[in-house]
Scaffold this active site. Structure first.
Site, mmCIF file in Angstrom:
data_model
loop_
_atom_site.group_PDB
_atom_site.id
_atom_site.type_symbol
_atom_site.label_atom_id
_atom_site.label_comp_id
_atom_site.label_asym_id
_atom_site.label_seq_id
_atom_site.Cartn_x
_atom_site.Cartn_y
_atom_site.Cartn_z
ATOM 1 N N GLU A 284 65.557 60.257 25.794
ATOM 2 C CA GLU A 284 64.489 60.564 26.761
ATOM 3 C C GLU A 284 64.352 59.432 27.778
ATOM 4 O O GLU A 284 64.163 59.670 28.966
ATOM 5 C CB GLU A 284 63.154 60.798 26.046
ATOM 6 C CG GLU A 284 63.130 62.018 25.138
ATOM 7 C CD GLU A 284 63.580 63.300 25.829
ATOM 8 O OE1 GLU A 284 63.217 63.509 26.999
ATOM 9 O OE2 GLU A 284 64.320 64.084 25.207
ATOM 10 N N TRP A 287 66.761 59.991 30.320
ATOM 11 C CA TRP A 287 66.415 61.011 31.333
ATOM 12 C C TRP A 287 65.727 60.329 32.512
ATOM 13 O O TRP A 287 65.896 60.707 33.664
ATOM 14 C CB TRP A 287 65.496 62.094 30.745
ATOM 15 C CG TRP A 287 66.235 63.221 30.083
ATOM 16 C CD1 TRP A 287 66.356 63.428 28.743
ATOM 17 C CD2 TRP A 287 66.956 64.299 30.726
ATOM 18 N NE1 TRP A 287 67.107 64.570 28.512
ATOM 19 C CE2 TRP A 287 67.481 65.125 29.713
ATOM 20 C CE3 TRP A 287 67.205 64.646 32.054
ATOM 21 C CZ2 TRP A 287 68.232 66.265 29.980
ATOM 22 C CZ3 TRP A 287 67.956 65.791 32.324
ATOM 23 C CH2 TRP A 287 68.463 66.579 31.295
ATOM 24 N N TRP A 315 58.494 82.048 49.272
ATOM 25 C CA TRP A 315 57.425 81.607 48.368
ATOM 26 C C TRP A 315 56.090 82.237 48.745
ATOM 27 O O TRP A 315 55.804 82.458 49.922
ATOM 28 C CB TRP A 315 57.284 80.076 48.415
ATOM 29 C CG TRP A 315 58.492 79.314 47.952
ATOM 30 C CD1 TRP A 315 59.293 78.525 48.729
ATOM 31 C CD2 TRP A 315 59.038 79.254 46.633
ATOM 32 N NE1 TRP A 315 60.301 77.972 47.970
ATOM 33 C CE2 TRP A 315 60.169 78.404 46.676
ATOM 34 C CE3 TRP A 315 58.693 79.832 45.407
ATOM 35 C CZ2 TRP A 315 60.944 78.121 45.556
ATOM 36 C CZ3 TRP A 315 59.467 79.549 44.288
ATOM 37 C CH2 TRP A 315 60.575 78.709 44.369
HETATM 38 C C1 FAD Z 1 57.233 69.317 36.019
HETATM 39 C C2 FAD Z 1 57.381 67.944 35.385
HETATM 40 C C3 FAD Z 1 56.947 66.809 36.068
HETATM 41 C C4 FAD Z 1 57.094 65.539 35.495
HETATM 42 N N1 FAD Z 1 56.641 64.439 36.186
HETATM 43 C C5 FAD Z 1 56.800 63.202 35.649
HETATM 44 C C6 FAD Z 1 56.340 62.047 36.334
HETATM 45 O O1 FAD Z 1 55.806 62.107 37.454
HETATM 46 N N2 FAD Z 1 56.492 60.835 35.723
HETATM 47 C C7 FAD Z 1 57.095 60.713 34.503
HETATM 48 O O2 FAD Z 1 57.199 59.591 33.994
HETATM 49 N N3 FAD Z 1 57.576 61.791 33.856
HETATM 50 C C8 FAD Z 1 57.442 63.022 34.380
HETATM 51 N N4 FAD Z 1 57.902 64.120 33.689
HETATM 52 C C9 FAD Z 1 58.717 63.914 32.469
HETATM 53 C C10 FAD Z 1 57.961 63.914 31.138
HETATM 54 O O3 FAD Z 1 57.110 65.022 31.060
HETATM 55 C C11 FAD Z 1 57.140 62.649 30.927
HETATM 56 O O4 FAD Z 1 57.942 61.508 31.148
HETATM 57 C C12 FAD Z 1 56.616 62.574 29.493
HETATM 58 O O5 FAD Z 1 55.827 63.697 29.210
HETATM 59 C C13 FAD Z 1 55.804 61.313 29.342
HETATM 60 O O6 FAD Z 1 55.213 61.266 28.084
HETATM 61 P P1 FAD Z 1 55.645 60.186 27.008
HETATM 62 O O7 FAD Z 1 55.682 58.835 27.618
HETATM 63 O O8 FAD Z 1 54.745 60.377 25.843
HETATM 64 O O9 FAD Z 1 57.124 60.666 26.677
HETATM 65 P P2 FAD Z 1 58.087 60.319 25.462
HETATM 66 O O10 FAD Z 1 58.530 61.612 24.876
HETATM 67 O O11 FAD Z 1 57.509 59.331 24.550
HETATM 68 O O12 FAD Z 1 59.365 59.716 26.207
HETATM 69 C C14 FAD Z 1 59.552 58.317 26.415
HETATM 70 C C15 FAD Z 1 59.822 58.058 27.877
HETATM 71 O O13 FAD Z 1 61.013 58.727 28.294
HETATM 72 C C16 FAD Z 1 60.886 59.134 29.658
HETATM 73 N N5 FAD Z 1 61.021 60.588 29.743
HETATM 74 C C17 FAD Z 1 60.765 61.503 28.782
HETATM 75 N N6 FAD Z 1 61.053 62.751 29.226
HETATM 76 C C18 FAD Z 1 61.483 62.612 30.498
HETATM 77 C C19 FAD Z 1 61.933 63.519 31.491
HETATM 78 N N7 FAD Z 1 61.995 64.838 31.281
HETATM 79 N N8 FAD Z 1 62.286 63.028 32.698
HETATM 80 C C20 FAD Z 1 62.243 61.706 32.964
HETATM 81 N N9 FAD Z 1 61.843 60.797 32.047
HETATM 82 C C21 FAD Z 1 61.461 61.236 30.839
HETATM 83 C C22 FAD Z 1 59.497 58.707 30.122
HETATM 84 O O14 FAD Z 1 59.601 57.475 30.795
HETATM 85 C C23 FAD Z 1 58.743 58.566 28.808
HETATM 86 O O15 FAD Z 1 57.670 57.667 28.882
HETATM 87 C C24 FAD Z 1 57.726 65.406 34.232
HETATM 88 C C25 FAD Z 1 58.152 66.556 33.552
HETATM 89 C C26 FAD Z 1 57.977 67.809 34.115
HETATM 90 C C27 FAD Z 1 58.466 69.020 33.359
#
Ligand code: FAD
Length: 484
Positions: A284, A287, A315
């Site tokens: 993650e 990602w 749209w």
């Molecule tokens: C429509 C949409 C918009 C989003 N906008 C953002 C945003 O503005 N900023 C943001 O940080 N994330 C965004 N995300 C990705 C993801 O949802 C969040 O990073 C995640 O929910 C953060 O929660 P966490 O730190 O508990 O994640 P965890 O599951 O604990 O993951 C650890 C870290 O991995 C990274 N990560 C995880 N999933 C993703 C992903 N799909 N894409 C990129 N990095 C990821 C983040 O830095 C996160 O803190 C978005 C996802 C979607 C579907």
């Protein structure tokens, strides 16, 4: 002793540990002037959103406190970055500027111009990577200019990924005080009339210390269930580190090192199961790296669909639908729960981000950029690369994206990932008394059940905004039209 200071410019690196710019400046033996410039100009349309400003307010206070403990008072000013720097450099006679790079296209352009300005005036620019595991252009496939698909990108990441020693917090930097500095309050980052920030304030504590506490808690308590739990919004499996990563209150290298340390502590029996969870977590984090890689190579990512045919998508302009989505009153409980969690706390669970995104784009047929803008304003982790990348991913017009024809059914998604209705009950209390069987589809509940739960559809909770089955057919037919 040398009296002219070197300046350390803080931006998305609001921490004192593993901060290469601060570390190297302190080592230079010159007095150090830590500087934060609140710049509402350089980012243009991507100037900080409302929730991010709230986060920044508290984060700056934490940074100020931490730096003060190191005898390094933080100087805060407001203005466009380059002009402000130019003024301060002239005022202090500074000959060395230290910064950690920001990889947003507008910052990259700004840094290029800054470099030219500084060279002309004889100031050295020392710039570092403090926010990513890899510079966005560090990894290159053999046969293409950049990676467009995540898995090969990830494989090449883990092949060369290594932890490195962290940059230590400076113990003995020489301070340089420049007065007057603005107070954090003078930046007016908090909303006033009305003040909608209480949910965010209650949900989070900013700063590097909190980031590390959260990381430790996650590694000790939640990592073991990460792979499964991260799909279930009612469980607290994800790390919630995203805003700390965005503002640089923790570095990805600090996370990698802590993960590695945690792995050293596991017993042989635990090794296999926890190893898989750790790999998933690292995936993650990658990602995030991939989003930056893509933004670097396709700087139009926040504004333009990568798959060009989506330019032709007709749209919907239905502003009532957009408003209902933003306010969490669509009549689809999982969507409403997500949008209310977002408004209240500045965060939304990843699974729910995908569901609400799919609903906006494929059920309401509203442009993904409207969702991107709303998230930009309301997320505390709003991040140009991750936000734009993921919105394009959900819309099906981005890199390695979910195909447009894969349309989430918000009701069955709710039933699958929030079967007990824990998440929906927390955020949509007006339907909390419904039995589990109906919690994700109140419109199908028998009259008696609704009455007993105190619900009057259309009054205390809305009817569904659209018929999902019909909306799905329409979305697929539009896709066919733009593909011809
Ligand atoms: C429509 C949409 C918009 C989003 N906008 C953002 C945003 O503005 N900023 C943001 O940080 N994330 C965004 N995300 C990705 C993801 O949802 C969040 O990073 C995640 O929910 C953060 O929660 P966490 O730190 O508990 O994640 P965890 O599951 O604990 O993951 C650890 C870290 O991995 C990274 N990560 C995880 N999933 C993703 C992903 N799909 N894409 C990129 N990095 C990821 C983040 O830095 C996160 O803190 C978005 C996802 C979607 C579907």
């Amino acid at each position: 002793m040398e009296r002219t200071p070197c300046i350390v410019l803080f931006r998305q690196d609001l921490r004192t540990t593993d901060n290469p710019a601060l570390y190297h400046a302190a080592k230079s033996q010159r007095p150090v002037l830590p500087l934060y410039i609140y710049d509402e100009v350089t980012a243009g349309p991507w100037a900080m959103g409302g929730a991010s400003k709230v986060w920044l307010h508290y984060s700056l206070k934490q940074l100020q406190e931490r730096l003060a403990a190191l005898n390094l008072p933080l100087h805060i000013v407001k203005g466009p970055t380059r002009e402000t720097l130019d003024r301060l450099i002239q005022k202090t006679g500074c000959k060395d500027l230290y910064l950690n790079q920001c990889y947003e296209p507008f910052w990259q352009n700004e840094e290029l111009k800054l470099k030219q300005d500084l060279t002309k005036s004889g100031v050295s620019l020392h710039s570092y990577n403090g926010s990513l595991l890899f510079e966005p252009d560090a990894l290159k496939p053999k046969t293409a200019p950049f990676y467009k698909v995540f898995t090969p990108f990830y494989n090449s990441c883990i092949k060369i990924l290594e932890k490195r020693p962290l940059f230590k917090e400076p113990a003995s930097a020489i301070s340089y005080a420049l007065s007057p500095s603005l107070k954090v309050e003078e930046l007016a980052l908090l909303p006033r009339h009305p003040d909608w920030s209480s949910g965010i304030v209650a949900a989070w504590r900013q700063g590097q210390q909190e980031a590390h506490a959260l990381l430790r808690h996650f590694l000790d308590r939640s990592l073991l269930n990460y792979s499964h739990g991260r799909d279930y919004p009612g469980e607290s499996a994800p790390s919630k580190l995203s805003p700390y990563l965005h503002f640089g209150e923790i570095s990805p290298m600090e996370i990698l090192n802590a993960l590695d340390e945690r792995m050293q502590k596991v017993t042989t029996e635990e090794k296999l199961s926890i190893g898989k969870q750790a790999d998933h977590f690292l995936r993650e984090i990658c990602w995030r790296e991939f989003s930056y890689h893509i933004l670097h190579h396709f700087p139009d990512l926040p504004e333009q669909p990568y798959v060009k045919k989506f330019d032709k998508m007709p749209w919907s302009q239905n502003s009532e639908h957009l408003k209902a989505w933003q306010r969490g009153v669509t009549g689809f409980p999982i969507v409403d729960a997500g949008m209310r969690e977002l408004w209240h706390t500045g965060y939304m669970h990843n699974r729910v981000r995908m569901i609400v995104g799919s609903f906006l784009i494929k059920d309401l047929l509203i442009d993904w950029r409207e969702g991107e803008k709303w998230f930009w304003d309301t997320l505390v982790d709003a991040d140009l690369a991750s936000n734009a990348f993921n919105w394009q991913w959900v819309a099906g017009c981005g890199f390695d994206a979910a195909p447009y024809f894969r349309i989430f059914n918000p009701t069955t998604q709710g039933e699958k990932f929030d079967a007990e209705g824990t998440y929906v009950r927390q955020w949509v209390p007006e339907i909390a008394n419904l039995p589990n069987q109906w919690i994700h589809k109140p419109q199908e509940a028998p009259e008696r059940v609704l009455r007993e739960a105190g619900i009057i559809l259309g009054k205390t909770y809305p009817y569904p905004l659209v018929d999902h089955a019909a909306a799905r057919v329409k979305a697929l037919s539009l896709l066919k039209t733009i593909s011809e």
